[in-house]
Write a protein that holds these residues in place. Structure first.
Motif, PDB file in Angstrom:
ATOM      1  N   ALA A  52      -5.739   6.398  -2.297  1.00  0.00           N
ATOM      2  CA  ALA A  52      -6.562   6.076  -1.138  1.00  0.00           C
ATOM      3  C   ALA A  52      -5.720   5.240  -0.180  1.00  0.00           C
ATOM      4  N   HIS A  53      -6.222   5.040   1.013  1.00  0.00           N
ATOM      5  CA  HIS A  53      -5.472   4.280   2.022  1.00  0.00           C
ATOM      6  C   HIS A  53      -5.091   2.885   1.516  1.00  0.00           C
ATOM      7  N   SER A  54      -5.939   2.289   0.698  1.00  0.00           N
ATOM      8  CA  SER A  54      -5.711   0.909   0.256  1.00  0.00           C
ATOM      9  C   SER A  54      -5.055   0.798  -1.120  1.00  0.00           C
ATOM     10  N   THR A  55      -4.668   1.906  -1.748  1.00  0.00           N
ATOM     11  CA  THR A  55      -4.086   1.863  -3.094  1.00  0.00           C
ATOM     12  C   THR A  55      -2.735   1.149  -3.074  1.00  0.00           C
ATOM     13  N   THR A 110       0.330   4.059   1.263  1.00  0.00           N
ATOM     14  CA  THR A 110       0.342   4.725   2.569  1.00  0.00           C
ATOM     15  C   THR A 110       1.359   4.107   3.520  1.00  0.00           C
ATOM     16  N   GLU A 111       1.857   2.915   3.227  1.00  0.00           N
ATOM     17  CA  GLU A 111       2.891   2.298   4.061  1.00  0.00           C
ATOM     18  C   GLU A 111       4.209   3.067   3.984  1.00  0.00           C
ATOM     19  N   ARG A 136       5.331  11.834   3.103  1.00  0.00           N
ATOM     20  CA  ARG A 136       3.935  11.522   2.795  1.00  0.00           C
ATOM     21  C   ARG A 136       3.791  11.364   1.283  1.00  0.00           C
ATOM     22  N   ASP A 185       5.188   9.749   9.634  1.00  0.00           N
ATOM     23  CA  ASP A 185       4.515  10.899  10.230  1.00  0.00           C
ATOM     24  C   ASP A 185       5.468  12.073  10.449  1.00  0.00           C
ATOM     25  N   ARG A 192       0.845  -1.191   0.000  1.00  0.00           N
ATOM     26  CA  ARG A 192       0.000   0.000   0.000  1.00  0.00           C
ATOM     27  C   ARG A 192       0.880   1.240   0.000  1.00  0.00           C
ATOM     28  N   ASP A 223       4.471   6.309   4.159  1.00  0.00           N
ATOM     29  CA  ASP A 223       4.376   7.545   4.932  1.00  0.00           C
ATOM     30  C   ASP A 223       5.105   7.411   6.266  1.00  0.00           C
TER      31      ASP A 223
END
Length: 91
Positions: free
Chosen positions: A58-61, A35-36, A44, A40, A33, A38
């Motif tokens: 999206a979060h799951s892309t 988002t993995e 990002r 904090d 994914r 990123d």
């Protein structure tokens, strides 16, 4: 401003504290994914260009072969991003 191998800023904000970096993802990241990637306050994923079309992930892309990813990155984390993108599976 420090520049790391293969990571040339597309745009800088403020006094260069935040950068936009575009990079093709290494093959070993395919299927993960977006988002993995990123971190904090440091890194990002803000955009991905896939097959010539842009999207905000999206979060799951999942990452796909040939993805060109745009990262917003703190200048102080540029080495971290470079190291992450430069790794090979199993190293």
């Amino acid at each position: 401003m420090l520049l790391h191998r293969h990571l040339t800023p597309e745009l800088a904000f403020g006094n260069g504290e935040t950068l936009l970096i575009r990079s093709e993802l290494p093959a070993y990241l395919t299927g993960r994914r977006l988002t993995e990637f990123d971190v904090d306050g440091e890194i990002r994923v803000v955009e991905v260009t896939r097959a010539g079309r842009s999207l905000v992930p999206a979060h799951s892309t999942p990452a796909e072969p040939g993805d060109l990813v745009t990262f917003a990155v703190a200048a102080t984390a540029l080495g971290r991003l470079s190291g992450f993108l430069g790794k090979e599976l199993g190293t």
